[in-house]
Design a protein around this motif. Structure first.
Motif, PDB file in Angstrom:
ATOM      1  N   TYR A  43      -4.252  11.952  -0.518  1.00 55.22           N
ATOM      2  CA  TYR A  43      -3.635  11.521  -1.770  1.00 55.22           C
ATOM      3  C   TYR A  43      -4.470  11.887  -2.976  1.00 55.22           C
ATOM      4  O   TYR A  43      -3.938  12.170  -4.051  1.00 55.22           O
ATOM      5  CB  TYR A  43      -3.405  10.002  -1.737  1.00 55.22           C
ATOM      6  CG  TYR A  43      -2.110   9.615  -1.083  1.00 55.22           C
ATOM      7  CD1 TYR A  43      -0.945   9.440  -1.820  1.00 55.22           C
ATOM      8  CD2 TYR A  43      -2.033   9.427   0.301  1.00 55.22           C
ATOM      9  CE1 TYR A  43       0.240   9.086  -1.225  1.00 55.22           C
ATOM     10  CE2 TYR A  43      -0.847   9.063   0.907  1.00 55.22           C
ATOM     11  CZ  TYR A  43       0.288   8.901   0.144  1.00 55.22           C
ATOM     12  OH  TYR A  43       1.466   8.554   0.750  1.00 55.22           O
ATOM     13  N   GLU A  53      -6.957   7.525   1.851  1.00 54.29           N
ATOM     14  CA  GLU A  53      -5.549   7.593   2.225  1.00 54.29           C
ATOM     15  C   GLU A  53      -5.116   9.034   2.458  1.00 54.29           C
ATOM     16  O   GLU A  53      -5.296   9.899   1.588  1.00 54.29           O
ATOM     17  CB  GLU A  53      -4.682   6.961   1.143  1.00 54.29           C
ATOM     18  CG  GLU A  53      -4.900   5.465   0.968  1.00 54.29           C
ATOM     19  CD  GLU A  53      -6.007   5.109   0.010  1.00 54.29           C
ATOM     20  OE1 GLU A  53      -6.805   6.016  -0.333  1.00 54.29           O
ATOM     21  OE2 GLU A  53      -6.098   3.944  -0.414  1.00 54.29           O
ATOM     22  N   THR A 113       0.448   4.241   1.146  1.00 53.53           N
ATOM     23  CA  THR A 113       0.563   4.981   2.401  1.00 53.53           C
ATOM     24  C   THR A 113       1.489   4.283   3.388  1.00 53.53           C
ATOM     25  O   THR A 113       2.125   4.940   4.213  1.00 53.53           O
ATOM     26  CB  THR A 113      -0.821   5.165   3.043  1.00 53.53           C
ATOM     27  OG1 THR A 113      -1.580   3.963   2.884  1.00 53.53           O
ATOM     28  CG2 THR A 113      -1.567   6.313   2.417  1.00 53.53           C
ATOM     29  N   ARG A 129      -3.476   7.615   7.647  1.00 59.23           N
ATOM     30  CA  ARG A 129      -4.642   6.783   7.322  1.00 59.23           C
ATOM     31  C   ARG A 129      -4.281   5.920   6.117  1.00 59.23           C
ATOM     32  O   ARG A 129      -4.041   6.432   5.014  1.00 59.23           O
ATOM     33  CB  ARG A 129      -5.856   7.659   7.013  1.00 59.23           C
ATOM     34  CG  ARG A 129      -7.115   6.872   6.661  1.00 59.23           C
ATOM     35  CD  ARG A 129      -8.299   7.796   6.427  1.00 59.23           C
ATOM     36  NE  ARG A 129      -8.719   8.404   7.677  1.00 59.23           N
ATOM     37  CZ  ARG A 129      -9.563   7.845   8.537  1.00 59.23           C
ATOM     38  NH1 ARG A 129     -10.057   6.652   8.279  1.00 59.23           N
ATOM     39  NH2 ARG A 129      -9.889   8.459   9.637  1.00 59.23           N
ATOM     40  N   ILE A 130      -4.257   4.610   6.345  1.00 60.76           N
ATOM     41  CA  ILE A 130      -3.883   3.676   5.291  1.00 60.76           C
ATOM     42  C   ILE A 130      -5.069   3.360   4.397  1.00 60.76           C
ATOM     43  O   ILE A 130      -4.951   3.238   3.182  1.00 60.76           O
ATOM     44  CB  ILE A 130      -3.297   2.397   5.917  1.00 60.76           C
ATOM     45  CG1 ILE A 130      -2.029   2.744   6.710  1.00 60.76           C
ATOM     46  CG2 ILE A 130      -2.997   1.344   4.865  1.00 60.76           C
ATOM     47  CD1 ILE A 130      -1.527   1.632   7.588  1.00 60.76           C
ATOM     48  N   GLN A 131      -6.242   3.209   5.003  1.00 62.02           N
ATOM     49  CA  GLN A 131      -7.476   3.003   4.255  1.00 62.02           C
ATOM     50  C   GLN A 131      -8.660   3.290   5.178  1.00 62.02           C
ATOM     51  O   GLN A 131      -8.531   3.128   6.403  1.00 62.02           O
ATOM     52  CB  GLN A 131      -7.560   1.572   3.705  1.00 62.02           C
ATOM     53  CG  GLN A 131      -7.610   0.499   4.778  1.00 62.02           C
ATOM     54  CD  GLN A 131      -7.765  -0.891   4.209  1.00 62.02           C
ATOM     55  OE1 GLN A 131      -7.658  -1.120   3.020  1.00 62.02           O
ATOM     56  NE2 GLN A 131      -8.039  -1.843   5.071  1.00 62.02           N
ATOM     57  N   LYS A 155       0.830  -1.197   0.000  1.00 67.34           N
ATOM     58  CA  LYS A 155       0.000   0.000   0.000  1.00 67.34           C
ATOM     59  C   LYS A 155       0.874   1.260   0.000  1.00 67.34           C
ATOM     60  O   LYS A 155       1.848   1.365   0.745  1.00 67.34           O
ATOM     61  CB  LYS A 155      -0.937  -0.003   1.209  1.00 67.34           C
ATOM     62  CG  LYS A 155      -1.945  -1.150   1.204  1.00 67.34           C
ATOM     63  CD  LYS A 155      -2.816  -1.123   2.435  1.00 67.34           C
ATOM     64  CE  LYS A 155      -3.783  -2.298   2.454  1.00 67.34           C
ATOM     65  NZ  LYS A 155      -4.790  -2.229   1.382  1.00 67.34           N
TER      66      LYS A 155
END
Length: 480
Positions: A396, A370, A183, A365-367, A181
């Protein structure tokens, strides 16, 4: 991302869900971006009796996203029984004919998109058929292994030993899709390219670190697998432990694969083992109501669907800083977050509404959505000096042309180009198992005792909140 050199990709378990939902769509997108080799083919191998065209039609209808016909023409199929030596001989013959037909060099990636009980069987069969070693100059063999990689330390060591008897360590790619990912990779850039963060990234300025990955769904159609794995094996031992290592690691001497992976291993080796007392006070497991009625789940199952844990890294940088992990299914939110809570100022002059002990925190925040957010305190307009917490956010999707590559796109291309940076090395994986295995054994001895039930759609067991200094994991303190 650089274009891969000419090669063949063989996917075992090609009729399964992973191939349809993730692998083929990722490869199709790489082709759209011009990153697949000029001479290239995908050879699917599985028990189902397809031929090339019927397999293409099956995947055309079954994949989660439409697969272009020009990509599907590169996809072939070979019926394959992993327990039948004759299947390996037939596979070898099909590989040789494909190489001759397409003028492919002797470069092959094998991808094990199979159940874990085949992770040892298929490589052994490849060796017996002479498919494990390239026979031409410039040729190579690589193998990609999905998680779970073992059920415990002993089985992980056994599998590592078997694979290393057949392939060189540099050619074994243990995949963790979280590390693909964008992020997650950006954690390293955020830390090591910004002078405003790295000097503060230690015990002197950071109060605690929280990492959470929560889901709203239950086990769905994976009850049989999940009941043997549980949240600790499925999420903590691989995904969350590697996220923690990215946050905690020292700067590598270079951003080559081995120096970076060396630093990850150092983090795992510095983890403080849980004492018997700490297993009772610093680890909480839960199970959502209704889990035992899910398809494939034992009616008396004690498998955890939620884990909260607090632990410490005993090294110079992080001594005394609690790391808190939280993961679970059937929770209120679907999201993955890393939250760095900074320490407060020595004196708190101003009354206000900052959450926690400090106004300052950094959230990755990865998901979904993002983003990176930095929180700090500012004066509320009007008389006096009342403080409120505000945020500077980066998303993003605010970047021009900001379509983020999928995790499998990045990781597949890395395996094809020989870049193992984002893949787990054997020693890191074993050190991770050393840390979590005593907890799993403790739970096995406890049985149902200490397994807290929680309501689907809630924030998880109330007992988990006490591990977090603000009374709940970060995702529970925000406004809905």
């Amino acid at each position: 991302m650089k274009k891969a050199e000419d090669q063949l990709l063989v996917i075992f378990g090609a009729s399964g869900d992973l191939t349809g939902r993730k692998l083929l769509p990722a490869l199709a997108e790489l082709r759209t971006q011009g990153l697949l080799p000029d001479r290239f083919a995908v050879l699917g191998a599985a028990r189902t009796a397809y031929d090339d065209e019927s397999f293409r039609q099956f995947r055309r209808e079954d994949s989660g996203s439409p697969l272009p016909d020009d990509f599907l023409r590169q996809v072939r199929y070979q019926p394959f029984d992993p327990n039948d030596p004759a299947s390996y001989a037939a596979l070898r013959g099909r590989i040789e004919s494909l190489r001759e037909e397409l003028s492919l060099p002797d470069r092959i990636v094998f991808y094990l998109a199979t159940p874990p009980d085949l992770y040892g069987i298929v490589p052994s069969g490849l060796r017996e058929a002479g498919l494990d070693t390239a026979t031409e100059p410039g040729g190579w063999r690589r193998i990609v292994v999905e998680k779970p990689f073992g059920r415990d330390l002993e089985s992980a060591r056994e599998l590592n030993g078997l694979l290393r008897d057949i392939f060189a360590e540099r050619d074994i790619y243990r995949i963790d899709h979280y590390l693909g990912k964008e992020t997650v990779q950006n954690i390293l850039v955020l830390r090591f390219s910004n002078g405003i963060f790295e000097p503060l990234w230690n015990r002197n300025y950071i109060d605690r670190i929280e990492i959470s990955a929560t889901e709203t769904l239950g086990v769905e159609n994976r009850g049989g697998y999940y009941d043997r794995a549980g949240a600790m094996r499925d999420m903590v031992q691989n995904h969350l432990m590697h996220l923690m290592a990215f946050v905690a690691m020292e700067a590598p001497s270079s951003f080559e694969p081995e120096p970076l992976r060396d630093e990850i291993v150092k983090v795992f080796r510095s983890l403080r083992s849980y004492s018997a007392e700490a297993m009772e006070t610093d680890v909480v497991r839960g199970q959502y109501e209704g889990y035992r009625t899910e398809k494939g789940v034992a009616p008396d199952s004690t498998t955890e669907t939620c884990v909260a844990m607090r632990f410490y890294i005993d090294n110079w940088r992080w001594a005394g800083v609690p790391f808190c992990l939280f993961t679970g299914k059937k929770l209120r939110h679907k999201e993955s977050l890393i939250t760095i809570h900074f320490k407060s100022t020595p004196q708190r002059f101003f009354a206000g509404q900052c959450s926690g002990r400090s106004c300052n925190k950094l959230t990755v925040r990865i998901q979904p959505d993002e983003s990176i957010a930095l929180n700090f305190g500012l004066k509320t307009p009007g008389a006096g000096f009342r403080v409120r917490q505000v945020s500077m956010d980066f998303r993003y999707d605010s970047l021009p042309g900001s379509d983020l590559p999928g995790a499998y796109e990045r990781l597949l291309l890395d395996a094809m180009t020989g870049d193992s940076t984002l893949y787990a090395r054997s020693d890191a994986l074993e050190e991770s198992w050393k840390f979590v295995e005593p907890v799993l054994r403790h739970w096995q001895r406890q049985g149902d005792r200490g397994l807290y039930r929680y309501r689907a759609g809630s924030d998880g067991p109330a007992e988990a909140a006490r591990l977090f200094d603000d009374g709940a994991p970060e995702r529970c303190t925000k406004e809905d």
